[in-house]
Design a protein around this motif. Structure first.
Motif, PDB file in Angstrom:
ATOM      1  N   ALA A 256       0.746  -1.280   0.273  1.00 45.73           N
ATOM      2  CA  ALA A 256       0.233  -0.036  -0.199  1.00 45.73           C
ATOM      3  C   ALA A 256       0.635   1.487  -0.119  1.00 45.73           C
ATOM      4  O   ALA A 256       2.198   1.164  -1.017  1.00 45.73           O
ATOM      5  CB  ALA A 256      -1.100  -0.026   1.420  1.00 45.73           C
ATOM      6  N   LEU A 260       1.285   1.615  -3.694  1.00 45.14           N
ATOM      7  CA  LEU A 260       0.148   1.625  -4.566  1.00 45.14           C
ATOM      8  C   LEU A 260      -0.051   3.126  -5.830  1.00 45.14           C
ATOM      9  O   LEU A 260      -0.390   2.825  -6.531  1.00 45.14           O
ATOM     10  CB  LEU A 260      -0.944   1.320  -3.063  1.00 45.14           C
ATOM     11  N   THR A 293      -1.500  -3.966   0.887  1.00 46.77           N
ATOM     12  CA  THR A 293      -2.702  -3.594  -0.067  1.00 46.77           C
ATOM     13  C   THR A 293      -4.031  -4.479   0.187  1.00 46.77           C
ATOM     14  O   THR A 293      -4.493  -5.446  -0.455  1.00 46.77           O
ATOM     15  CB  THR A 293      -3.072  -3.314  -1.342  1.00 46.77           C
TER      16      THR A 293
END
Length: 446
Positions: A256, A260, A293
């Motif tokens: 994440a 991301l 994520t």
């Protein structure tokens, strides 16, 4: 090197903590306990705010979770047997069946150091999740959310620089030719690749951030891509578009935060350049390897961008949300990504997911853990071909974007590993080198 029989070929053993001094051994001995200590510290330091958010019941449950995590740490460092899961969750049957399968194969219960490193490390994060699942109010609590969020906040300026560059690129696309588009494709592919350097599991939760545009470093970093199949990857997309159909790709996400964001920039570019029509984003169903994520991490990121002081990030957030709402980006939660299996076992363990991936024109796997699962985290010779190391996992054309942070690496030219060993004996563990590797499934073109 010993192995077991598979499709009439001997395949090598897994990496394991039983090899003292190995990276697997040091991970189980040192890195994983540090991650547990950080989780416990976070719970202790934020107990009051957790109670405010989750209710008075959480006060006692925080203590219970800490007790379970302390027991987990003791089991791990003293090399106890890996225990069956006991929480009430649909995946427990799968995990406990996998444990029983290991007992049947080896003739004894696996222990933390004696079993495969990949299995032990995945089990570690599944046990952290169980520590929270056994509570009532904290069963969905993500103990890593603060680390993930802080790591992105510290990189917000870098995100703005990158977003501005992306806007300039898209403005040029209408007047560009194939060669220029390939240049931009390579650029955003490499941004997505190198964003994987900032990984909270490899740094035991220590924050890393990029304080300037990652575009500034691409040319310097390119020499450290020791396998580069970018041209093959480009050709896969060209061939898919030439077949006169709407191109679908899947991306199995990794971290994440800033990684991301870089991944979303790549996906945004692919659609703006009309290389891809539809994208499926695969996320984890539970907190995993600290910074992996979750679906909520995507929406949190877009919300932060929307509320930022950067106009370009606000617009980017709005347009990404529009893609999700319109179905151009589909976020998928599949339990297999947090199973103990490597990907060569997917067709038998989750045939529906394997079939779904087979619909894709291209599957992109991000990061080190996905690479380890693609190759089974086995002790392949570094010159073994990528296709051979996939060990039968061939649902569609696929690519892996990975900065190297663990032992396994394949597809190298003879002599490459020796040259890198002269530079650093630890080159496989720092994330300083990377691979862009492809498998092209010819049947996709029929």
């Amino acid at each position: 090197m010993s192995g077991q029989l598979f499709q009439n070929n001997l395949i090598p053993d897994h990496y394991s903590g039983k090899y003292k001094g190995s990276f697997a051994y040091l991970t189980i001995k040192d890195r994983l306990p540090i991650i547990l200590v950080k989780v416990v510290d976070f719970l202790c330091q934020n107990k009051n705010s957790i109670v405010e958010s989750y209710g008075e019941t959480a006060k006692e449950e925080v203590k219970e979770v800490i007790g379970r995590l302390s027991a987990l740490q003791n089991e791990m460092v003293t090399n106890k047997n890996i225990k069956p899961l006991v929480c009430d969750s649909p995946d427990v049957t799968v995990w406990n069946g996998y444990l029983k399968q290991h007992e049947d194969i080896y003739g004894f219960p696996p222990t933390w150091f004696e079993s495969s490193w990949l299995y032990s490390e995945c089990y570690f994060y599944r046990r952290i999740k169980q520590a929270f699942q056994l509570s009532t109010s904290l069963n969905e609590f993500d103990p890593f959310h603060k680390q993930k969020e802080d790591s992105f906040i510290s990189a917000i300026d870098a995100a703005s620089f990158l977003c501005s560059a992306l806007n300039e690129t898209i403005a040029e696309l209408g007047n560009s030719n194939g060669k220029t588009n390939l240049f931009h494709f390579r650029r955003y592919l490499e941004v997505s690749l190198w964003s994987n350097k900032w990984d909270l599991s490899i740094s035991s939760g220590k924050l890393n951030s990029e304080n300037s545009s990652p575009l500034n470093h691409l040319e310097e970093l390119r020499k450290n891509i020791i396998v580069d199949d970018t041209d093959i990857l480009w050709q896969i997309l060209q061939d898919s578009n030439n077949s006169s159909k709407d191109v679908l790709i899947d991306i199995v996400l990794d971290n994440a935060g800033f990684e991301l964001f870089c991944d979303l920039c790549l996906l945004y570019f692919l659609q703006a350049a009309k290389l891809v029509k539809r994208i499926r984003l695969h996320v984890k169903m539970m907190p995993w390897f600290v910074s992996d994520t979750l679906e909520k991490d995507i929406y949190w990121l877009l919300e932060v961008l929307l509320k930022s002081n950067h106009e370009n990030l606000v617009k980017f957030s709005e347009e990404c949300m529009n893609k999700i709402t319109a179905g151009k980006w589909e976020i998928l939660n599949e339990p297999f990504w947090t199973y103990p299996h490597d990907f060569s076992e997917m067709e038998s363990a989750d045939p529906l997911l394997y079939k779904k991936l087979g619909e894709s024109d291209l599957i992109i796997f991000k990061g080190d853990l996905n690479y380890r699962k693609l190759t089974g985290d086995r002790q392949w010779d570094e010159t073994t071909s990528f296709e051979e190391a996939l060990n039968g996992f061939l649902p569609s054309s696929l690519a892996t974007l990975r900065t190297i942070k663990a032992d396994v690496v394949v597809g190298l030219q003879s002599g490459t590993c020796d040259q890198l060993n002269k530079i650093s004996q630890n080159w496989k563990f720092k994330g300083d080198y990377a691979v862009i590797q492809c498998y092209k499934k010819l049947s996709n073109l029929s």
